[in-house]
Scaffold this motif. Structure first.
Motif, PDB file in Angstrom:
ATOM      1  N   MET A 119       0.847  -1.188   0.000  1.00  0.00           N
ATOM      2  CA  MET A 119       0.000   0.000   0.000  1.00  0.00           C
ATOM      3  C   MET A 119       0.885   1.241   0.000  1.00  0.00           C
ATOM      4  O   MET A 119       1.750   1.391   0.853  1.00  0.00           O
ATOM      5  N   THR A 120       0.697   2.116  -0.973  1.00  0.00           N
ATOM      6  CA  THR A 120       1.516   3.306  -1.081  1.00  0.00           C
ATOM      7  C   THR A 120       1.067   4.370  -0.090  1.00  0.00           C
ATOM      8  O   THR A 120       0.026   4.241   0.567  1.00  0.00           O
ATOM      9  N   ARG A 121       1.870   5.440  -0.010  1.00  0.00           N
ATOM     10  CA  ARG A 121       1.543   6.544   0.891  1.00  0.00           C
ATOM     11  C   ARG A 121       0.145   7.098   0.594  1.00  0.00           C
ATOM     12  O   ARG A 121      -0.676   7.286   1.499  1.00  0.00           O
ATOM     13  N   HIS A 122      -0.146   7.335  -0.671  1.00  0.00           N
ATOM     14  CA  HIS A 122      -1.434   7.914  -1.023  1.00  0.00           C
ATOM     15  C   HIS A 122      -2.574   6.936  -0.797  1.00  0.00           C
ATOM     16  O   HIS A 122      -3.693   7.346  -0.462  1.00  0.00           O
ATOM     17  N   GLN A 123      -2.327   5.646  -0.954  1.00  0.00           N
ATOM     18  CA  GLN A 123      -3.357   4.654  -0.669  1.00  0.00           C
ATOM     19  C   GLN A 123      -3.663   4.607   0.818  1.00  0.00           C
ATOM     20  O   GLN A 123      -4.820   4.430   1.221  1.00  0.00           O
ATOM     21  N   ARG A 124      -2.620   4.747   1.665  1.00  0.00           N
ATOM     22  CA  ARG A 124      -2.859   4.789   3.106  1.00  0.00           C
ATOM     23  C   ARG A 124      -3.707   6.004   3.479  1.00  0.00           C
ATOM     24  O   ARG A 124      -4.617   5.904   4.314  1.00  0.00           O
ATOM     25  N   ILE A 125      -3.392   7.144   2.890  1.00  0.00           N
ATOM     26  CA  ILE A 125      -4.156   8.355   3.169  1.00  0.00           C
ATOM     27  C   ILE A 125      -5.609   8.175   2.747  1.00  0.00           C
ATOM     28  O   ILE A 125      -6.541   8.495   3.497  1.00  0.00           O
ATOM     29  N   ALA A 126      -5.814   7.638   1.530  1.00  0.00           N
ATOM     30  CA  ALA A 126      -7.174   7.429   1.037  1.00  0.00           C
ATOM     31  C   ALA A 126      -7.941   6.444   1.916  1.00  0.00           C
ATOM     32  O   ALA A 126      -9.134   6.625   2.179  1.00  0.00           O
ATOM     33  N   ALA A 127      -7.251   5.393   2.384  1.00  0.00           N
ATOM     34  CA  ALA A 127      -7.910   4.409   3.241  1.00  0.00           C
ATOM     35  C   ALA A 127      -8.340   5.025   4.566  1.00  0.00           C
ATOM     36  O   ALA A 127      -9.442   4.763   5.073  1.00  0.00           O
ATOM     37  N   PHE A 128      -7.477   5.868   5.142  1.00  0.00           N
ATOM     38  CA  PHE A 128      -7.818   6.500   6.416  1.00  0.00           C
ATOM     39  C   PHE A 128      -8.972   7.491   6.241  1.00  0.00           C
ATOM     40  O   PHE A 128      -9.872   7.554   7.075  1.00  0.00           O
ATOM     41  N   VAL A 129      -8.939   8.252   5.163  1.00  0.00           N
ATOM     42  CA  VAL A 129     -10.036   9.187   4.889  1.00  0.00           C
ATOM     43  C   VAL A 129     -11.339   8.415   4.712  1.00  0.00           C
ATOM     44  O   VAL A 129     -12.408   8.850   5.181  1.00  0.00           O
ATOM     45  N   GLY A 130     -11.270   7.257   4.047  1.00  0.00           N
ATOM     46  CA  GLY A 130     -12.459   6.433   3.888  1.00  0.00           C
ATOM     47  C   GLY A 130     -13.012   5.971   5.227  1.00  0.00           C
ATOM     48  O   GLY A 130     -14.233   5.952   5.434  1.00  0.00           O
TER      49      GLY A 130
END
Length: 273
Positions: free
Chosen positions: A1-12
């Motif tokens: 999971m990339t940095r941006h995917q982690r951010i998107a997952a947390f926002v979700g």
């Protein structure tokens, strides 16, 4: 999971109400802002932004005069401020290990090789973008021939490194007991050396991310096995030092990546992509 995917997952998770203590719109906005929070020691000029991802904070060290002729070294940040740097996967894994009271899973030499490979690939792939790198002023002469020479040298280095990685398997299902591979019902796949290295160096994935992406349980046994495999691959990528050929191989594969641009007559086949 990339940095941006982690951010998107947390926002979700925030939007779905899965984060404890986040109930109102103001709470959601505050939670997103907290993702980019920085300590006050870096100063007020560094903007808070959630998209930045994880960072590391440290002191830049420089000389300070002592008396008439003396010099001592200490923090040299502007107005005593600390320096903030974007953290890569190696920094994240080292921070997690430190939180457990353990050392980094990789040596300084292995980390250095991984970062060199990342920088080399990013520079090569961004070569078609105008002013894409500050290195553009130092990568050869001022004309198009100098640029192409530097670009081809980068391509050859990438080819040599990827040949050293090879098609080996970092984690095979035959080497791990079925009860330790993953939870029941999960589809597992072998983890290739190239896939693991590219995920960590180029896609900012951690060892745990690599295991889970391939359906493996992120337990101690699998983690240690993958750590050893990736570490050996990073050492193999480094190859011989400058001017010291590896006689177990032939052609440009035996040459140091530092010498890749200095000779001629070696084979230049394959694809750097």
């Amino acid at each position: 999971m990339t940095r941006h995917q982690r951010i998107a997952a947390f926002v979700g998770r925030i939007e779905r109400g899965e984060v404890e203590g986040v109930t109102t719109e103001a709470d959601r906005i505050a939670a997103v802002k907290d993702m980019g929070a920085l300590p006050p020691t870096v100063g007020p000029d560094v903007q808070q932004t959630a998209a930045r991802g994880p960072v590391r904070v440290f002191d830049m060290i420089g000389p300070h005069p002592v008396g008439e002729n003396g010099v001592e070294y200490g923090p040299a940040g502007h107005r005593g401020r600390k320096t903030v740097q974007l953290a890569d996967a190696f920094d994240v894994m080292a921070a997690r290990a430190a939180a457990r009271g353990a050392g980094s899973p990789f040596t300084a030499e292995q980390i250095g090789m991984g970062r060199f490979y990342r920088n080399l690939v990013e520079r090569y792939e961004s070569a078609g973008m105008r002013a894409s790198s500050m290195d553009a002023t130092t990568r050869g002469g001022g004309g198009p021939d100098g640029f192409m020479d530097a670009l081809l040298a980068d391509r050859q280095r990438i080819m040599i490194i990827r040949r050293r990685i090879g098609d080996g398997v970092a984690l095979s299902m035959r080497k791990v007991r079925p009860s330790r591979r993953a939870t029941r019902g999960t589809t597992r796949s072998v983890i290739l050396d190239r896939r693991a290295v590219d995920a960590i160096c180029l896609q900012e994935a951690t060892l745990t991310d690599v295991l889970r992406a391939h359906g493996w349980a992120a337990n101690g046994t699998n983690f240690k096995a993958l750590t050893r495999a990736v570490g050996r691959t990073l050492e193999r990528m480094a190859g011989p030092m400058r001017g010291q050929p590896d006689h177990s191989f032939t052609s440009d594969f035996a040459r140091s990546i530092w010498d890749a641009a200095n000779g001629s007559g070696d084979s230049d086949t394959g694809d750097a992509k």
